[in-house]
Design a protein around this motif. Structure first.
Motif, PDB file in Angstrom:
ATOM      1  N   VAL A 144       7.315  -3.183  -1.453  1.00 59.90           N
ATOM      2  CA  VAL A 144       6.202  -2.481  -0.806  1.00 59.90           C
ATOM      3  C   VAL A 144       4.907  -2.945  -1.447  1.00 59.90           C
ATOM      4  N   GLU A 145       3.944  -3.225  -0.604  1.00 60.31           N
ATOM      5  CA  GLU A 145       2.645  -3.615  -1.135  1.00 60.31           C
ATOM      6  C   GLU A 145       1.562  -2.802  -0.432  1.00 60.31           C
ATOM      7  N   ASP A 146       0.586  -2.361  -1.201  1.00 60.32           N
ATOM      8  CA  ASP A 146      -0.518  -1.623  -0.586  1.00 60.32           C
ATOM      9  C   ASP A 146      -1.765  -1.774  -1.452  1.00 60.32           C
ATOM     10  N   THR A 147      -2.899  -1.566  -0.814  1.00 59.46           N
ATOM     11  CA  THR A 147      -4.170  -1.752  -1.518  1.00 59.46           C
ATOM     12  C   THR A 147      -5.026  -0.498  -1.393  1.00 59.46           C
ATOM     13  N   PHE A 148      -5.618  -0.115  -2.501  1.00 56.68           N
ATOM     14  CA  PHE A 148      -6.468   1.079  -2.514  1.00 56.68           C
ATOM     15  C   PHE A 148      -7.804   0.759  -3.168  1.00 56.68           C
ATOM     16  N   MET A 182     -13.090   0.053  -8.066  1.00 58.94           N
ATOM     17  CA  MET A 182     -12.082  -1.022  -8.070  1.00 58.94           C
ATOM     18  C   MET A 182     -11.365  -1.114  -6.742  1.00 58.94           C
ATOM     19  N   LYS A 183     -10.849  -2.309  -6.511  1.00 57.99           N
ATOM     20  CA  LYS A 183      -9.937  -2.513  -5.398  1.00 57.99           C
ATOM     21  C   LYS A 183      -8.634  -2.948  -6.043  1.00 57.99           C
ATOM     22  N   ILE A 184      -7.585  -2.198  -5.788  1.00 53.39           N
ATOM     23  CA  ILE A 184      -6.345  -2.457  -6.517  1.00 53.39           C
ATOM     24  C   ILE A 184      -5.187  -2.651  -5.547  1.00 53.39           C
ATOM     25  N   LYS A 185      -4.535  -3.791  -5.733  1.00 52.77           N
ATOM     26  CA  LYS A 185      -3.365  -4.077  -4.904  1.00 52.77           C
ATOM     27  C   LYS A 185      -2.123  -3.929  -5.776  1.00 52.77           C
ATOM     28  N   VAL A 186      -1.179  -3.131  -5.299  1.00 52.04           N
ATOM     29  CA  VAL A 186       0.052  -2.926  -6.059  1.00 52.04           C
ATOM     30  C   VAL A 186       1.227  -3.347  -5.194  1.00 52.04           C
ATOM     31  N   LYS A 187       2.130  -4.100  -5.804  1.00 51.00           N
ATOM     32  CA  LYS A 187       3.336  -4.527  -5.096  1.00 51.00           C
ATOM     33  C   LYS A 187       4.533  -4.170  -5.970  1.00 51.00           C
ATOM     34  N   ILE A 188       5.444  -3.423  -5.404  1.00 53.08           N
ATOM     35  CA  ILE A 188       6.620  -3.017  -6.177  1.00 53.08           C
ATOM     36  C   ILE A 188       7.875  -3.484  -5.456  1.00 53.08           C
ATOM     37  N   GLY A 189       8.770  -4.077  -6.207  1.00 54.60           N
ATOM     38  CA  GLY A 189      10.084  -4.433  -5.694  1.00 54.60           C
ATOM     39  C   GLY A 189      11.118  -3.543  -6.355  1.00 54.60           C
ATOM     40  N   ALA A 190      12.025  -2.975  -5.551  1.00 58.71           N
ATOM     41  CA  ALA A 190      12.999  -2.045  -6.116  1.00 58.71           C
ATOM     42  C   ALA A 190      14.393  -2.313  -5.568  1.00 58.71           C
ATOM     43  N   LYS A 191      15.376  -1.935  -6.359  1.00 56.54           N
ATOM     44  CA  LYS A 191      16.775  -1.981  -5.920  1.00 56.54           C
ATOM     45  C   LYS A 191      17.064  -0.776  -5.029  1.00 56.54           C
ATOM     46  N   LYS A 192      18.191  -0.859  -4.314  1.00 51.83           N
ATOM     47  CA  LYS A 192      18.568   0.242  -3.410  1.00 51.83           C
ATOM     48  C   LYS A 192      18.611   1.595  -4.095  1.00 51.83           C
ATOM     49  N   GLN A 247      -8.349   4.614 -12.034  1.00 52.24           N
ATOM     50  CA  GLN A 247      -8.338   3.741 -10.870  1.00 52.24           C
ATOM     51  C   GLN A 247      -6.929   3.179 -10.644  1.00 52.24           C
ATOM     52  N   GLY A 248      -6.274   2.775 -11.743  1.00 51.61           N
ATOM     53  CA  GLY A 248      -4.925   2.217 -11.634  1.00 51.61           C
ATOM     54  C   GLY A 248      -3.942   3.191 -11.017  1.00 51.61           C
ATOM     55  N   TYR A 249      -3.971   4.442 -11.495  1.00 53.52           N
ATOM     56  CA  TYR A 249      -3.035   5.437 -10.966  1.00 53.52           C
ATOM     57  C   TYR A 249      -3.333   5.800  -9.512  1.00 53.52           C
ATOM     58  N   ALA A 250      -4.609   5.713  -9.132  1.00 51.01           N
ATOM     59  CA  ALA A 250      -4.966   6.011  -7.735  1.00 51.01           C
ATOM     60  C   ALA A 250      -4.114   5.162  -6.800  1.00 51.01           C
ATOM     61  N   ALA A 251      -3.881   3.914  -7.186  1.00 51.62           N
ATOM     62  CA  ALA A 251      -3.073   3.015  -6.357  1.00 51.62           C
ATOM     63  C   ALA A 251      -1.594   3.116  -6.696  1.00 51.62           C
ATOM     64  N   LEU A 252      -1.283   2.941  -7.975  1.00 47.85           N
ATOM     65  CA  LEU A 252       0.124   2.854  -8.386  1.00 47.85           C
ATOM     66  C   LEU A 252       0.946   4.055  -7.927  1.00 47.85           C
ATOM     67  N   GLU A 253       0.436   5.250  -8.150  1.00 51.96           N
ATOM     68  CA  GLU A 253       1.231   6.442  -7.867  1.00 51.96           C
ATOM     69  C   GLU A 253       1.422   6.680  -6.364  1.00 51.96           C
ATOM     70  N   GLN A 254       0.555   6.101  -5.565  1.00 51.55           N
ATOM     71  CA  GLN A 254       0.772   6.230  -4.117  1.00 51.55           C
ATOM     72  C   GLN A 254       1.801   5.201  -3.654  1.00 51.55           C
TER      73      GLN A 254
END
Ligand code: FES
Ligand code: FES
Lengths: 773, 155
Positions: A188-192, A297-307, A374-381
């Motif tokens: 999942v990738e998203d930008t805040f 800030m503009k922060i893009k977070v991309k997380i890869g996860a297992k099932k 700022q980091g948590y604004a994106a990461l936690e969503q």
């Protein structure tokens, strides 16, 4: 810990509270100073321009005008206003006054006059000729080839690539990020985007300077960093450090903005040149347009996860806008990664990249939360988005991935404060308990979305998990001296800087506990560069941990001296079975006892002839994170777009809370500040780059009617590296409101807003777009 | 111009200019317990009671309140003899930096004079004009509730 400690863990009344509540003259500007020159400033109306000439002759003719300072007659010494330890990780990119102005609100000159009215009048008679340059407001544009170069002056240092307006570039990698994503079941990738905001201490910046009876310069100032003020004022003005004394009175709140040295050097220089006392007070408007702000800030977070929900790879990219000067640019952006990513240490493949960019907008600086917000604004969503995609609850996914006691994260070492960090293992942590306690209090359930009686109103619940640090490891030092008096009372002299947090009370409790004395017999004198030992000041959540650590170390040393005196007196071999309580030293072995008062009398006047006193310093090799889990229930009016927080629960682990009532105040205060940031507080800019809402009418900070029910839950852990098991608490809780409310909004309505603050307009638009989808 | 005011029960004569606001007049004459500098009536730090009613002294012309009874936070209690509201603020963690405190305490004082048993909602409405950036208001509200008990208990 109830019953174990006598004064630790007790809500001792804040030692300055009654004096403040009865209106004693404790603040910088409460001192009556005769014949002070009043300083007023002129600001640039242009976002980017060269000053070609300043015509000041007319103004100088006005009776009562004493001095006009500008780049023409002040030392052109490049430095940073950041107020950090030396050598500063911020670029040296500004002078007391610059020939080039770089944002609307950049200070062009100051007038010192007999009265404020005369100074203000004089400003109107000064003509400044500017050569206007093209400006750039968008950080992405600013990095492009051909964009206006904001810092093209000779001699600046610490800037990554000035030609591209790039203050700093950070790149940290562990594992193999691409492989990590390839091997993930979902990605999942998203930008805040987060926005400009100001600290808004109710007391604005103010400085008073005068020469004492010996001609030394005294700076009485609303600062978080008295010792850095002394060093930097000396550096910038050329006044020898030994001739400067900085006094920190009570401070009317700081939240990071008073870490900056922005009035002191000019006020000091005015006194230095004229020999006259001077007073320099910011108005609310100046506080907004010309002090410091939070880095957008503009922060893009991309997380890869297992099932099963385990994170495999996390990538974060932060583009930080530092505005016209680079103060705290590098370190705030470092913290965006270093204070967030270690929380999810199950991911082995992690990448953090950040660019920090100059623009022709107001200057960003340190603000409570310091990039982590700022980091948590994106990461936690994004964490919630991953959970949804996997069909796992937000609670489960966090439980699966959070860091635990005994564990570490490679990010700790890889990413420090603008340089390499230090390896650290978590020694106190109770995240599962925080999650459970918070979930219970908010009545969390899978079907937590609720209809209300009214058709248009829906309710939702969201959560966020957070950490911060306690001081800057291997950099931040605090020191303290403690001495014993004839009545068994103690004086603490320390550089720790209580800006309203209650630190002075906390250290009185630490001394009380260690030296067996009631805290009301501990007299605290803080932060006067002539009198107290050094301390880095109030920032980075270091008060209790670092300054408190220094006081604790000094108290231990002094206790040894007290015990040693008693041992000689009791004629015993060692002090192993000595106790100190209720003002007495007791040998459990022999049953003999002597009071602290007797010891003081005897050592002063009878035997020994010695002042029992100790000085000690504290530096930590680690920065133990406090943890918090936030839950919020909100109501969304789908007709107006209004978001109303109904109930806010914060479960917090700050180690042992030395003073629970003060801890509670830090938690609630940070949350309310964070709610304001999430919902209403926002800089609005005109076309020219001018901030157009510089007052509390149009920049809305929360009032008593804007707050929800707030339930702080303090869950104790014991941090072995902190005095009496304590960690920090001041900052961590400001990080929660944006993501928790964002997640609650999604829960209530199915919309996610990618740009803060969550105003009614944005909510309405997102609701509409959602229907049209 | 010159005129009389009654400040904290004492009759005083001050000189002031026509356009001078009360906040400046008070601070200039040593009443530094009156804080504030927004000059827009938006922060409440400059709150004083005029004839028992909380007013923002930064938007009140001195000339308008000539001869009136003005109360600052020093007029309701001292360190040695604090008013129960001051005591309650100190005890209940309602004072962090303390810069908003004199204004908030006076607002609470006026509230309790008019309404000795306010609801939490009443307290929130009363405090609406006194911005506090430190506490987040909850402990201020708790302190006011506690002050009510202290006052009822005659303490
Ligand atoms: S100074 Fe009067 S309301 Fe702010
Ligand atoms: S206690 Fe600091 S503003 Fe209220």
């Amino acid at each position: 810990m109830e019953g174990f400690f006598k004064y630790i863990g007790k809500s001792v009344e804040k030692i300055d509270a009654l004096a403040l509540a009865t209106g004693q003259p404790l603040f910088t500007d409460d001192m009556e100073i005769k014949n002070a020159l009043q300083i007023k400033s002129l600001y640039s109306p242009y976002a980017h321009a060269i000053i070609e000439d300043i015509e000041e002759e007319e103004a100088l003719k006005i009776p009562g005008v004493k001095l006009i300072l500008s780049y023409k007659n002040t030392p052109q010494y490049l430095h940073t206003t950041a107020g950090q330890g030396w050598p500063e990780p911020s670029p040296y990119d500004t002078c007391m006054f610059n020939r080039k102005v770089r944002y609307v609100g950049d200070r062009v000159l100051t007038v010192a006059a007999e009265t404020e009215e005369i100074a203000t009048e004089a400003l109107k008679h000064i003509k400044v000729n500017y050569k206007i340059l093209p400006a750039v407001f968008d950080p992405e544009e600013a990095m492009k080839e051909g964009a206006p170069v904001i810092h093209d002056e000779e001699g600046i240092s610490g800037v990554y690539d000035a030609r591209r307006n790039l203050v700093a570039h950070i790149e940290v990698k562990t594992g193999d990020i691409e492989k990590g994503f390839r091997e993930s079941d979902v990605v999942v990738e998203d930008t805040f985007e987060t926005h400009y905001a100001q600290h808004c201490p109710i007391e604005p910046h103010v400085t008073i300077t005068y020469l004492d009876e010996y001609g030394r310069l005294v700076i009485r100032t609303s600062t978080q960093v008295p010792f850095h003020v002394r060093r930097i004022v000396s550096q910038v003005t050329g006044i020898p450090l030994k001739d400067i004394r900085v006094i920190k009175p009570r401070i009317g709140g700081g939240f990071g903005v008073k870490q900056e040295i922005i009035l002191e050097e000019i006020c000091a220089y005015t006194t230095y040149l004229t020999g006259r006392p001077a007073r320099y007070l910011y108005s609310r408007e100046e506080e907004f347009i010309s002090s410091r702000t939070r880095h957008p800030m503009k922060i893009k977070v991309k997380i890869g996860a297992k099932k099963d929900g385990t994170f495999n790879a996390i990538k974060m990219y932060a583009l930080s806008n530092t505005g016209a000067y680079g103060t705290h640019g590098l370190t705030v952006a470092s913290n965006t990664g270093s204070k967030t990513l270690p929380l999810y240490n199950k991911a082995e493949n992690v990448e953090f990249i950040a660019d920090v960019v100059y623009t022709n907008l107001p200057v960003a600086g340190a603000y409570r939360g310091y990039g982590a917000t700022q980091g948590y604004a994106a990461l936690e969503q994004v964490v919630d988005e991953v959970a949804e995609k996997l069909g796992i609850s937000p609670i489960e996914i966090r439980k699966k991935n959070h860091i635990r006691s005994g564990e570490t994260s490679p990010i700790f070492r890889a990413l420090g404060e603008g340089r390499e960090g230090v390896t650290q293992y978590i020694q106190s942590e109770s995240l599962d308990r925080l999650i459970e306690a918070g979930a219970k209090e908010i009545s969390w359930s899978e079907n937590r979305r609720k209809k209300t009686g009214k058709q248009s109103k829906v309710r939702g619940i969201g959560m966020a998990m957070l950490m911060q640090g306690s001081g800057i490891p291997a950099v931040d030092m605090g020191a303290a001296t403690i001495k014993l008096n004839e009545d068994g009372s103690f004086n603490i002299l320390y550089g720790g800087t209580d800006i309203g947090t209650g630190l002075d009370t906390v250290v009185a409790q630490i001394v009380g506990e260690t030296l067996g004395t009631s805290p009301d017999k501990v007299i605290v004198y803080a932060a006067d560069t002539d009198i107290t030992p050094f301390d880095k000041g109030a920032y980075a959540s270091s008060g209790t941990f670092v300054s408190g650590g220094a006081v604790y170390n000094a108290a231990l040393k002094l206790r040894e001296q007290v015990f040693e005196y008693a041992r000689e007196k009791f004629n015993e071999f060692d002090t192993k079975e000595f106790l100190i309580e209720d003002g007495e030293v007791i040998s459990k072995r022999s049953g003999r006892r002597i009071s602290l008062s007797e010891i003081a009398y005897e050592t002063f006047y009878v035997r020994k002839h010695q002042q029992l006193m100790a000085t000690a310093s504290f530096i930590s090799q680690s920065s133990p994170p406090p943890f918090a889990v936030h839950f919020v229930e909100i109501e969304v009016d789908t007709e107006t777009g209004q978001i109303t927080p109904i109930k806010y629960v914060a479960a917090v682990d700050c180690g042992i809370p030395i003073n629970p009532e003060l801890v509670k105040g830090q938690i609630i205060g940070a949350i309310v500040n964070g709610i304001g940031y999430a919902l209403t507080e926002e800089f609005e800019f005109g076309k020219s780059g001018k901030m157009v809402n510089p007052n509390f009418l149009y920049y809305r900070i929360p009032s008593s009617r804007d707050i929800p029910e707030i339930v702080p839950i303090i869950i104790e852990t014991y941090e072995p590296t902190g005095a009496y098991g304590a960690k920090s608490v001041a900052e961590v809780n400001i990080n929660g409101p944006i993501p928790a409310i964002g997640n609650a909004l999604y829960n209530a309505t199915g919309i996610r807003i990618h740009k803060t603050p969550y105003t009614p307009e944005k909510v309405l638009k997102a609701l509409k777009d959602n229907i049209n989808k | 111009m010159k005129a009389h005011f009654t400040i904290n029960g004492e009759k005083k004569e001050f000189e002031f200019s026509e356009g001078e606001v009360l906040l400046d007049l008070l601070r200039r004459n040593g009443y530094t317990e009156v804080k504030g500098n927004c000059y827009l009536g938006t922060c409440g730090a400059c709150t004083v009671l005029i004839g028992g009613i909380p007013r923002a002294s930064c938007v009140t012309l001195a000339a308008q309140v000539v001869g009136q009874e003005i109360l600052t936070v020093k007029g309701i209690g001292s360190i040695k003899h604090p008013h129960p509201i001051q005591k309650a603020f100190a005890e209940k963690g309602a004072v962090q930096c303390g810069f908003c405190t004199p204004g908030a305490v006076l607002t609470a004082y006026a509230l309790l004079k008019n309404n000795p048993s306010p609801t939490v909602e009443d307290i929130k409405i009363a405090l609406d004009g006194n911005l506090c950036r430190c506490t987040g208001y909850i402990q201020q509200i708790e302190a006011i509730k506690y002050a009510i008990e202290l006052i009822k208990g005659g303490k």
